[in-house]
Design a protein around this motif. Structure first.
Motif, mmCIF file in Angstrom:
data_model
loop_
_atom_site.group_PDB
_atom_site.id
_atom_site.type_symbol
_atom_site.label_atom_id
_atom_site.label_comp_id
_atom_site.label_asym_id
_atom_site.label_seq_id
_atom_site.Cartn_x
_atom_site.Cartn_y
_atom_site.Cartn_z
ATOM 1 N N LYS A 1 5.672 -81.709 33.007
ATOM 2 C CA LYS A 1 6.740 -80.097 33.560
ATOM 3 C C LYS A 1 8.203 -81.034 33.674
ATOM 4 O O LYS A 1 9.092 -79.683 34.004
ATOM 5 C CB LYS A 1 6.331 -80.509 35.230
ATOM 6 N N GLU A 2 8.541 -81.658 34.131
ATOM 7 C CA GLU A 2 10.464 -81.768 33.932
ATOM 8 C C GLU A 2 11.024 -82.157 32.601
ATOM 9 O O GLU A 2 12.008 -81.356 32.728
ATOM 10 C CB GLU A 2 10.231 -83.471 34.463
ATOM 11 N N TYR A 3 10.634 -82.460 31.873
ATOM 12 C CA TYR A 3 11.096 -82.036 30.364
ATOM 13 C C TYR A 3 10.563 -80.856 30.307
ATOM 14 O O TYR A 3 12.118 -80.210 29.993
ATOM 15 C CB TYR A 3 10.136 -83.072 29.251
ATOM 16 N N MET A 4 10.236 -79.822 30.227
ATOM 17 C CA MET A 4 9.867 -78.640 30.161
ATOM 18 C C MET A 4 11.379 -77.578 31.635
ATOM 19 O O MET A 4 11.178 -76.924 30.538
ATOM 20 C CB MET A 4 8.281 -77.599 30.475
ATOM 21 N N LYS A 5 10.589 -77.719 32.135
ATOM 22 C CA LYS A 5 11.702 -77.552 32.919
ATOM 23 C C LYS A 5 13.417 -77.780 32.308
ATOM 24 O O LYS A 5 14.464 -76.982 32.439
ATOM 25 C CB LYS A 5 12.059 -78.423 34.930
ATOM 26 N N ARG A 6 13.765 -79.432 32.057
ATOM 27 C CA ARG A 6 15.147 -79.149 31.886
ATOM 28 C C ARG A 6 15.350 -78.911 30.744
ATOM 29 O O ARG A 6 16.741 -78.117 30.574
ATOM 30 C CB ARG A 6 15.285 -80.717 31.230
#
Length: 193
Positions: free
Chosen positions: A12-17
């Motif tokens: 989720k962090e990666y996709m947000k970034r």
């Protein structure tokens, strides 16, 4: 369960970034005075470093002389090195001086028509985000490693740049069947070498 939860949070962090970086390309206008500057984080820099250190020896062994020359020049003048993900602005400025081509940031994959039409106007569409750290040697879509190692260097060479523009010019006003054929030419010559 805890490990799976942590893994899901990291995705989720990666996709947000990734979405934040993609938005820079989506919101970019050719009227903007410069390409969006991006402050890459430590994890992104580590992925770049891992890829760089694996790809440079392969490039030195397999890439053509023109590509190697340009990679060397980009190392000298554009911050293209293992410890730094270069900014599209710096690479674009270098290519512009060499052949009149430029990079244009995008948010992700384009249609064949959009991509080919850009070539007609000496514009190479490039993503700015970087692949997920869990698979540094694979990405299902173009990322900055793919764009800079695989494409940008060749747009600094006249013959390649002119060939690419001719494909792009042929795409202007082409019907869908012609676009598919032109896309196949580009895909099986340039994309796959």
């Amino acid at each position: 369960i805890h490990a799976r939860f942590e893994a899901m949070n990291k995705i989720k962090e990666y996709m947000k970034r990734r979405d934040e970086i993609a938005a820079l390309g989506i919101n970019y206008s050719m009227k903007d005075p410069t390409l969006p500057y991006l402050e890459y984080n430590d994890l992104e820099k580590q992925v770049w470093k891992t890829c760089y250190e694996k790809l440079m020896p392969l490039m030195e062994k397999h890439a053509c002389e023109e590509c190697l020359y340009t990679l060397g020049e980009m190392e000298k003048h554009c911050g293209f090195k293992s410890s730094n993900i270069p900014q599209l602005e710096d690479i674009s400025r270098y290519i512009m001086k060499a052949t009149g081509w430029r990079l244009k940031p995008v948010g992700g994959l384009l249609s064949q028509r959009e991509f080919l039409n850009g070539l007609a106007f000496r514009t190479f569409h490039s993503t700015q985000y970087i692949r997920h750290h869990s698979k540094p040697f694979y990405t299902p879509e173009p990322d900055i490693v793919h764009e800079l190692f695989g494409h940008a260097a060749m747009f600094a060479h006249k013959d390649f740049a002119e060939f690419s523009q001719q494909i792009g010019l042929a795409s202007l006003g082409a019907d869908e069947a012609e676009i598919a054929r032109l896309g196949a030419i580009y895909w099986f010559t340039i994309e796959f070498g």
